[in-house]
Write an enzyme that holds these catalytic residues in place. Sequence first.
Site, PDB file in Angstrom:
ATOM      1  N   ARG A  49      -6.796 -32.738  20.399  1.00 32.12           N
ATOM      2  CA  ARG A  49      -5.959 -32.154  21.435  1.00 32.12           C
ATOM      3  C   ARG A  49      -4.934 -31.213  20.825  1.00 32.12           C
ATOM      4  O   ARG A  49      -4.390 -31.494  19.759  1.00 32.12           O
ATOM      5  CB  ARG A  49      -5.215 -33.261  22.185  1.00 32.12           C
ATOM      6  CG  ARG A  49      -6.101 -34.198  22.953  1.00 32.12           C
ATOM      7  CD  ARG A  49      -5.290 -35.294  23.635  1.00 32.12           C
ATOM      8  NE  ARG A  49      -4.309 -34.759  24.568  1.00 32.12           N
ATOM      9  CZ  ARG A  49      -3.634 -35.511  25.429  1.00 32.12           C
ATOM     10  NH1 ARG A  49      -3.819 -36.817  25.457  1.00 32.12           N
ATOM     11  NH2 ARG A  49      -2.759 -34.966  26.250  1.00 32.12           N
ATOM     12  N   ASP A  51      -1.348 -29.363  22.293  1.00 23.98           N
ATOM     13  CA  ASP A  51      -0.437 -29.483  23.425  1.00 23.98           C
ATOM     14  C   ASP A  51      -0.212 -28.130  24.104  1.00 23.98           C
ATOM     15  O   ASP A  51      -0.634 -27.083  23.609  1.00 23.98           O
ATOM     16  CB  ASP A  51       0.899 -30.060  22.970  1.00 23.98           C
ATOM     17  CG  ASP A  51       0.794 -31.520  22.562  1.00 23.98           C
ATOM     18  OD1 ASP A  51      -0.138 -32.201  23.023  1.00 23.98           O
ATOM     19  OD2 ASP A  51       1.638 -31.978  21.774  1.00 23.98           O
ATOM     20  N   ARG A 196       5.019 -31.062  15.043  1.00 29.04           N
ATOM     21  CA  ARG A 196       6.247 -30.475  15.588  1.00 29.04           C
ATOM     22  C   ARG A 196       7.460 -31.345  15.294  1.00 29.04           C
ATOM     23  O   ARG A 196       8.557 -30.836  15.048  1.00 29.04           O
ATOM     24  CB  ARG A 196       6.075 -30.241  17.084  1.00 29.04           C
ATOM     25  CG  ARG A 196       5.076 -29.118  17.407  1.00 29.04           C
ATOM     26  CD  ARG A 196       4.693 -29.113  18.869  1.00 29.04           C
ATOM     27  NE  ARG A 196       5.857 -28.909  19.721  1.00 29.04           N
ATOM     28  CZ  ARG A 196       5.839 -29.079  21.046  1.00 29.04           C
ATOM     29  NH1 ARG A 196       4.717 -29.465  21.648  1.00 29.04           N
ATOM     30  NH2 ARG A 196       6.930 -28.870  21.755  1.00 29.04           N
TER      31      ARG A 196
END
Length: 243
Positions: A49, A51, A196
Amino acid sequence: MRYFIQLSYKGTAYCGWQRQPNARSVQQTIEEALSTLMHEQIEIVGAGRTDTGVHAAFYVAHFDCAAPIADTSKLAYHLNAILPGDIACRSIYPVSDSAHARFDAVEREYRYYIQTHKDPFSRESAWQITTPLDIDAMNEAARVLLATEDFTSFAKLGSNNTTNICHIYRAEWVQIECGMVVFIFRANRFLRNMVRAVVGTLVDVGRGKLTPAEFADIVASRDLSRSSSSAPAAGLFLTDVKY
Protein backbone atom coordinates in the site's frame (compact mmCIF):
# COMPACT_ATOMS: atom_id res chain seq x y z
CA MET A 1 -2.73 -16.93 -16.59
CA ARG A 2 -0.86 -14.59 -14.25
CA TYR A 3 1.06 -11.46 -15.27
CA PHE A 4 3.24 -8.96 -13.47
CA ILE A 5 2.75 -5.31 -14.40
CA GLN A 6 5.37 -2.67 -13.67
CA LEU A 7 4.03 0.80 -13.04
CA SER A 8 4.86 4.32 -11.95
CA TYR A 9 2.44 6.92 -10.67
CA LYS A 10 2.11 10.34 -9.13
CA GLY A 11 -0.11 9.92 -6.09
CA THR A 12 -1.22 13.52 -5.58
CA ALA A 13 -4.73 13.05 -6.97
CA TYR A 14 -5.42 9.65 -5.37
CA CYS A 15 -6.45 8.32 -1.97
CA GLY A 16 -3.51 5.92 -2.18
CA TRP A 17 -2.91 2.63 -3.95
CA GLN A 18 -5.67 0.56 -2.40
CA ARG A 19 -9.23 0.57 -3.70
CA GLN A 20 -11.60 2.65 -1.52
CA PRO A 21 -15.41 2.77 -1.56
CA ASN A 22 -15.75 6.56 -1.75
CA ALA A 23 -12.51 7.90 -3.19
CA ARG A 24 -10.39 7.43 -6.30
CA SER A 25 -7.41 5.07 -5.95
CA VAL A 26 -4.56 4.04 -8.22
CA GLN A 27 -5.63 0.38 -8.04
CA GLN A 28 -9.20 1.12 -9.12
CA THR A 29 -8.06 3.31 -12.01
CA ILE A 30 -5.77 0.60 -13.42
CA GLU A 31 -8.33 -2.18 -12.90
CA GLU A 32 -10.97 -0.26 -14.83
CA ALA A 33 -8.56 0.41 -17.71
CA LEU A 34 -7.40 -3.22 -17.91
CA SER A 35 -10.97 -4.52 -17.71
CA THR A 36 -11.99 -2.27 -20.59
CA LEU A 37 -9.10 -3.41 -22.78
CA MET A 38 -9.33 -7.12 -21.96
CA HIS A 39 -13.15 -7.40 -22.00
CA GLU A 40 -13.22 -9.17 -18.63
CA GLN A 41 -13.21 -8.14 -15.00
CA ILE A 42 -9.58 -7.71 -13.93
CA GLU A 43 -8.44 -7.35 -10.33
CA ILE A 44 -4.84 -6.49 -9.50
CA VAL A 45 -2.76 -7.18 -6.38
CA GLY A 46 -0.03 -4.68 -5.57
CA ALA A 47 3.37 -5.01 -3.95
CA GLY A 48 2.09 -2.97 -1.01
CA ARG A 49 0.00 0.00 0.00
CA THR A 50 0.98 3.59 -0.58
CA ASP A 51 -0.96 6.23 1.34
CA THR A 52 -2.85 9.25 0.02
CA GLY A 53 -0.52 11.57 -1.90
CA VAL A 54 2.44 9.14 -1.92
CA HIS A 55 4.13 8.42 -5.26
CA ALA A 56 5.75 5.38 -6.87
CA ALA A 57 8.62 5.71 -9.31
CA PHE A 58 8.60 1.91 -9.53
CA TYR A 59 5.71 -0.33 -8.53
CA VAL A 60 4.79 -3.95 -9.23
CA ALA A 61 1.38 -5.64 -9.24
CA HIS A 62 -0.03 -8.88 -10.59
CA PHE A 63 -3.31 -9.85 -12.24
CA ASP A 64 -4.93 -12.99 -13.57
CA CYS A 65 -6.80 -13.36 -16.85
CA ALA A 66 -8.69 -16.16 -18.56
CA ALA A 67 -6.49 -16.59 -21.62
CA PRO A 68 -2.85 -15.84 -22.54
CA ILE A 69 -2.13 -12.31 -23.73
CA ALA A 70 -0.93 -12.49 -27.32
CA ASP A 71 1.21 -9.35 -27.22
CA THR A 72 2.01 -7.83 -23.81
CA SER A 73 3.85 -4.88 -25.35
CA LYS A 74 0.76 -3.99 -27.36
CA LEU A 75 -1.41 -4.26 -24.26
CA ALA A 76 0.96 -1.97 -22.34
CA TYR A 77 0.84 0.55 -25.20
CA HIS A 78 -2.96 0.64 -25.26
CA LEU A 79 -3.12 0.72 -21.47
CA ASN A 80 -0.95 3.83 -21.41
CA ALA A 81 -3.20 5.39 -24.03
CA ILE A 82 -6.26 5.24 -21.78
CA LEU A 83 -4.68 5.67 -18.34
CA PRO A 84 -4.55 9.25 -17.00
CA GLY A 85 -1.29 11.13 -17.36
CA ASP A 86 -0.27 10.54 -13.74
CA ILE A 87 -0.15 6.72 -14.09
CA ALA A 88 2.18 4.88 -16.48
CA CYS A 89 2.59 1.20 -17.37
CA ARG A 90 6.25 0.33 -17.88
CA SER A 91 5.84 -3.34 -18.87
CA ILE A 92 3.65 -6.44 -18.60
CA TYR A 93 5.13 -9.94 -18.53
CA PRO A 94 3.97 -13.50 -17.73
CA VAL A 95 4.89 -15.19 -14.45
CA SER A 96 4.05 -18.49 -12.80
CA ASP A 97 0.56 -18.90 -11.37
CA SER A 98 2.04 -18.94 -7.86
CA ALA A 99 4.01 -15.69 -8.22
CA HIS A 100 2.77 -12.95 -5.90
CA ALA A 101 3.56 -9.24 -6.22
CA ARG A 102 3.34 -8.64 -2.48
CA PHE A 103 4.36 -11.84 -0.70
CA ASP A 104 7.28 -12.71 -3.00
CA ALA A 105 8.95 -9.30 -2.59
CA VAL A 106 12.16 -9.61 -0.55
CA GLU A 107 13.31 -6.00 -0.54
CA ARG A 108 11.77 -2.57 -1.01
CA GLU A 109 13.21 0.93 -1.27
CA TYR A 110 11.60 4.26 -0.45
CA ARG A 111 13.11 7.68 -1.05
CA TYR A 112 11.98 10.82 0.71
CA TYR A 113 12.81 14.21 -0.85
CA ILE A 114 13.29 17.51 0.97
CA GLN A 115 13.73 20.80 -0.90
CA THR A 116 15.80 23.22 1.17
CA HIS A 117 14.59 26.40 -0.53
CA LYS A 118 11.21 27.59 -1.75
CA ASP A 119 10.51 26.06 -5.14
CA PRO A 120 7.10 26.29 -6.82
CA PHE A 121 7.91 23.32 -9.09
CA SER A 122 8.53 20.71 -6.39
CA ARG A 123 5.65 21.42 -4.03
CA GLU A 124 3.91 18.14 -4.93
CA SER A 125 7.06 16.01 -4.92
CA ALA A 126 9.14 17.23 -1.95
CA TRP A 127 8.80 18.60 1.55
CA GLN A 128 9.93 22.22 1.44
CA ILE A 129 11.94 23.12 4.54
CA THR A 130 13.75 26.45 4.32
CA THR A 131 15.26 26.39 7.83
CA PRO A 132 18.80 24.93 8.00
CA LEU A 133 19.11 21.17 8.55
CA ASP A 134 22.13 19.44 10.07
CA ILE A 135 22.50 16.57 7.60
CA ASP A 136 25.49 15.09 9.45
CA ALA A 137 23.43 14.81 12.66
CA MET A 138 20.53 13.30 10.69
CA ASN A 139 22.87 10.67 9.24
CA GLU A 140 24.35 9.93 12.64
CA ALA A 141 20.84 9.30 13.95
CA ALA A 142 19.84 7.31 10.86
CA ARG A 143 22.68 4.83 11.42
CA VAL A 144 20.83 3.68 14.53
CA LEU A 145 18.17 2.23 12.23
CA LEU A 146 20.65 -0.21 10.68
CA ALA A 147 21.02 -1.93 14.06
CA THR A 148 17.28 -1.84 14.82
CA GLU A 149 14.73 -4.57 14.18
CA ASP A 150 11.68 -3.54 16.23
CA PHE A 151 10.03 -0.43 14.77
CA THR A 152 7.11 -0.15 17.17
CA SER A 153 8.09 3.49 17.79
CA PHE A 154 7.11 4.24 14.18
CA ALA A 155 4.22 1.79 13.72
CA LYS A 156 0.85 3.42 13.09
CA LEU A 157 -1.79 2.32 15.57
CA GLY A 158 -4.58 0.12 14.22
CA SER A 159 -2.54 -1.27 11.32
CA ASN A 160 -3.03 -4.91 12.42
CA ASN A 161 0.62 -5.80 11.86
CA THR A 162 1.50 -9.37 12.76
CA THR A 163 4.97 -8.12 13.65
CA ASN A 164 6.82 -4.80 13.84
CA ILE A 165 10.14 -6.43 12.98
CA CYS A 166 11.89 -5.05 9.87
CA HIS A 167 15.43 -5.61 8.59
CA ILE A 168 17.04 -2.40 7.35
CA TYR A 169 19.68 -2.50 4.60
CA ARG A 170 20.23 1.22 4.00
CA ALA A 171 19.23 4.41 5.83
CA GLU A 172 21.08 7.45 4.54
CA TRP A 173 20.57 11.14 3.74
CA VAL A 174 22.20 12.27 0.48
CA GLN A 175 22.55 15.83 -0.78
CA ILE A 176 21.67 16.13 -4.47
CA GLU A 177 21.35 19.00 -6.93
CA CYS A 178 19.35 22.23 -6.56
CA GLY A 179 19.23 22.17 -2.77
CA MET A 180 17.45 18.80 -2.68
CA VAL A 181 18.15 16.26 0.04
CA VAL A 182 16.95 12.65 -0.22
CA PHE A 183 16.59 9.97 2.43
CA ILE A 184 17.22 6.50 0.98
CA PHE A 185 15.57 3.75 3.03
CA ARG A 186 15.84 0.07 2.04
CA ALA A 187 14.40 -2.87 3.99
CA ASN A 188 12.79 -6.25 3.59
CA ARG A 189 9.46 -4.68 4.62
CA PHE A 190 7.98 -1.45 5.93
CA LEU A 191 5.16 -0.81 8.36
CA ARG A 192 2.29 1.49 7.46
CA ASN A 193 3.38 5.15 7.81
CA MET A 194 6.81 4.00 9.07
CA VAL A 195 8.90 5.92 6.55
CA ARG A 196 7.09 9.22 7.12
CA ALA A 197 7.30 8.80 10.90
CA VAL A 198 11.04 8.06 10.73
CA VAL A 199 11.65 11.02 8.41
CA GLY A 200 9.64 13.41 10.59
CA THR A 201 11.67 12.39 13.65
CA LEU A 202 15.00 12.60 11.80
CA VAL A 203 14.10 16.08 10.57
CA ASP A 204 13.65 17.12 14.20
CA VAL A 205 17.24 15.95 14.72
CA GLY A 206 18.29 18.10 11.76
CA ARG A 207 16.47 21.10 13.22
CA GLY A 208 18.22 20.64 16.57
CA LYS A 209 15.06 19.67 18.44
CA LEU A 210 16.48 16.21 19.15
CA THR A 211 20.02 14.88 19.45
CA PRO A 212 21.08 11.65 17.73
CA ALA A 213 21.23 10.06 21.20
CA GLU A 214 17.65 11.13 21.91
CA PHE A 215 16.58 9.70 18.55
CA ALA A 216 18.21 6.39 19.51
CA ASP A 217 16.32 6.45 22.80
CA ILE A 218 13.01 7.00 20.96
CA VAL A 219 13.74 4.01 18.73
CA ALA A 220 14.61 1.81 21.71
CA SER A 221 11.55 2.91 23.70
CA ARG A 222 9.08 1.19 21.35
CA ASP A 223 6.70 4.04 22.17
CA LEU A 224 4.89 5.65 19.23
CA SER A 225 3.91 8.68 21.31
CA ARG A 226 7.56 9.73 21.50
CA SER A 227 8.15 9.94 17.74
CA SER A 228 7.67 13.24 15.92
CA SER A 229 4.86 14.18 13.57
CA SER A 230 4.93 12.30 10.29
CA ALA A 231 6.52 13.98 7.29
CA PRO A 232 4.08 15.11 4.56
CA ALA A 233 3.11 12.55 1.93
CA ALA A 234 4.26 14.65 -1.04
CA GLY A 235 7.97 13.90 -0.62
CA LEU A 236 7.66 10.10 -0.45
CA PHE A 237 8.35 7.76 -3.37
CA LEU A 238 8.45 3.98 -3.59
CA THR A 239 11.46 3.52 -5.86
CA ASP A 240 12.27 -0.20 -6.00
CA VAL A 241 10.86 -3.66 -5.30
CA LYS A 242 13.08 -6.73 -5.56
CA TYR A 243 12.00 -10.37 -5.92
